[in-house]
Design an enzyme around this catalytic site. Structure first.
Site, PDB file in Angstrom:
ATOM      1  N   LYS A   1       0.826  -1.221   0.000  1.00 30.75           N
ATOM      2  CA  LYS A   1       0.000   0.000   0.000  1.00 30.75           C
ATOM      3  C   LYS A   1       0.854   1.262   0.000  1.00 30.75           C
ATOM      4  CE  LYS A   1       0.977   1.221   4.374  1.00 30.75           C
ATOM      5  NZ  LYS A   1       1.772   2.370   4.763  1.00 30.75           N
TER       6      LYS A   1
ATOM      7  N   ASP B   1      -1.724  -1.958  10.421  1.00 31.74           N
ATOM      8  CA  ASP B   1      -1.827  -2.019   8.952  1.00 31.74           C
ATOM      9  C   ASP B   1      -2.273  -3.384   8.422  1.00 31.74           C
ATOM     10  OD1 ASP B   1      -1.123   0.600   8.516  1.00 31.74           O
ATOM     11  OD2 ASP B   1       1.000   0.191   8.142  1.00 31.74           O
TER      12      ASP B   1
HETATM   13  O1  C5P Z   1       0.788  -1.547  14.519  1.00 29.43           O
HETATM   14  P1  C5P Z   1       2.198  -1.746  14.126  1.00 29.43           P
HETATM   15  O2  C5P Z   1       2.881  -2.809  14.920  1.00 29.43           O
HETATM   16  O3  C5P Z   1       2.410  -1.888  12.651  1.00 29.43           O
HETATM   17  O4  C5P Z   1       2.924  -0.379  14.504  1.00 29.43           O
HETATM   18  C1  C5P Z   1       4.321  -0.327  14.668  1.00 29.43           C
HETATM   19  C2  C5P Z   1       4.673   0.822  15.572  1.00 29.43           C
HETATM   20  O5  C5P Z   1       4.418   2.069  14.904  1.00 29.43           O
HETATM   21  C3  C5P Z   1       3.882   0.923  16.853  1.00 29.43           C
HETATM   22  O6  C5P Z   1       4.443   0.133  17.860  1.00 29.43           O
HETATM   23  C4  C5P Z   1       3.995   2.406  17.182  1.00 29.43           C
HETATM   24  O7  C5P Z   1       5.262   2.706  17.728  1.00 29.43           O
HETATM   25  C5  C5P Z   1       3.955   3.046  15.800  1.00 29.43           C
HETATM   26  N1  C5P Z   1       2.577   3.454  15.445  1.00 29.43           N
HETATM   27  C6  C5P Z   1       2.018   4.547  16.085  1.00 29.43           C
HETATM   28  N2  C5P Z   1       0.744   4.918  15.780  1.00 29.43           N
HETATM   29  C7  C5P Z   1       0.033   4.249  14.840  1.00 29.43           C
HETATM   30  C8  C5P Z   1       0.585   3.148  14.154  1.00 29.43           C
HETATM   31  C9  C5P Z   1       1.882   2.767  14.490  1.00 29.43           C
HETATM   32  O8  C5P Z   1       2.643   5.181  16.943  1.00 29.43           O
HETATM   33  N3  C5P Z   1      -1.204   4.654  14.582  1.00 29.43           N
END
Ligand code: C5P
Length: 311
Positions: free
Chosen positions: A20, A148
């Site tokens: 994406k 995501d």
């Molecule tokens: O959800 P995911 O594990 O892909 O996100 C990785 C990191 O990115 C999270 O641990 C956080 O530090 C950051 N993040 C965030 N806010 C979001 C998505 C991701 O701070 N909305």
């Protein structure tokens, strides 16, 4: 929504799942759970990973194919492995599974490649184990693995709110031709969010960010020039400050006449929007000749979400 997985199968199950680009990524305040409030527009693009589920005696094993295989673990540190494990626990499955991930989406590139693999793993495992589970339920499970993960199951073009996992499909007309510039470096998503916090005075960060209305209207118009002018990524400055070479990449695309240039997600992949397939090919050649980016790919969007293909 119809069940995603109805019949058990003895052979392998292969799922093709897209990467994406965030056409808009507006970032708000940090929430109590540590995530930032987001308002984003996702577009799924024609750069795919394939995830194949194969029989295994017991447990979950994983194998990664492709030039980037050495960059990814094959155990619990792999999001596709964790997706299989989550489904196995949630549905009390005793049978094992072997996952083969054919990786083309850049690792830690800001295109949600790991999340795509998790989404593909959920769909492939659900079909392989013959579970009666809807795509909506798979998306809910996927949100537990990462913000995501749900989007690659939906595909197309969608608004993402909350931490990015609350999705609403959105209208978009036309086909968008992109040139992607891959970096030799990787960026850590948490680190880019942290840099965003450091760079942004707190009074300038909205509690809940808004989706840019003008970009939504532009996407409905189907005019890539209007869309190109309105691409926006609040994480762009943070990604460029961690990896200053990205400024050179963005500038090169703009000077070569792209309609809009943007860091994809938390980077470091850079996406250039062009007017047509031909314009994308021309820009790809120009950037390659200039030695910009480690690798250049031409893709289109929006494309559909994760889908079964012949194993
Ligand atoms: O959800 P995911 O594990 O892909 O996100 C990785 C990191 O990115 C999270 O641990 C956080 O530090 C950051 N993040 C965030 N806010 C979001 C998505 C991701 O701070 N909305």
């Amino acid at each position: 929504m119809s069940p995603a997985a109805e019949s058990p199968t003895d052979g392998g199950v292969r799922v093709r799942v897209p990467g994406k680009i965030n056409l808009a990524l507006r970032v708000g305040r940090v929430r109590e759970d540590g995530y930032h409030e987001l308002a984003t527009i996702f577009q799924a693009v024609s750069l795919y990973d394939d995830v194949t589920a194969l029989p295994a005696r017991d447990g979950i094993t994983c194998e990664v194919l492709g030039a980037q295989a050495h960059k990814i673990g094959v155990g619990e540190d792999n999001l596709a492995w964790r997706a299989a494990d989550l489904l196995k626990q949630a549905y009390d499955v005793s049978e094992g599974i072997h996952l083969v991930i054919d990786k083309r989406i850049p690792v830690a590139g800001g295109m949600a490649g790991g999340s795509a693999d998790a989404a593909g793993s959920l769909l492939a495992c659900a079909r392989f184990w013959g579970l009666r589970i809807s795509v909506d339920d798979l998306m809910r499970l996927g949100a537990q693995l990462g913000a995501d993960v749900p989007f690659p199951l939906m595909g197309g073009c969608a608004i993402g709110l909350g931490k990015g996992e609350t999705l609403t499909p959105m209208l978009s007309r036309g086909v968008y031709h992109w040139v992607l510039g891959f970096s030799a470096s990787q960026l850590s998503t948490p680190e880019v969010f942290r840099r965003f916090d450091e760079l942004s005075p707190s009074h300038t960060i909205p509690e809940i960010p808004d989706i840019p209305q003008d970009l939504m209207v532009a996407l409905i118009s189907g005019d890539p020039a209007r869309v190109g002018e309105r691409l926006i990524n609040d994480l762009g400055a943070a990604a460029c400050s961690l990896l200053p070479e990205l400024n050179t990449t963005l500038r090169a695309g703009r000077e070569a006449g792209c309609l809009g240039a943007i860091i994809s997600g938390s980077g470091p992949t850079v996406a250039f929007l062009t007017q047509s397939e031909e314009a994308a090919a021309d820009l790809g050649v120009t950037l390659s000749c200039l030695g910009i980016a480690k690798d250049i790919r031409l893709v289109t969007g929006p494309v559909g979400g994760a889908a079964f293909i012949d194993a």
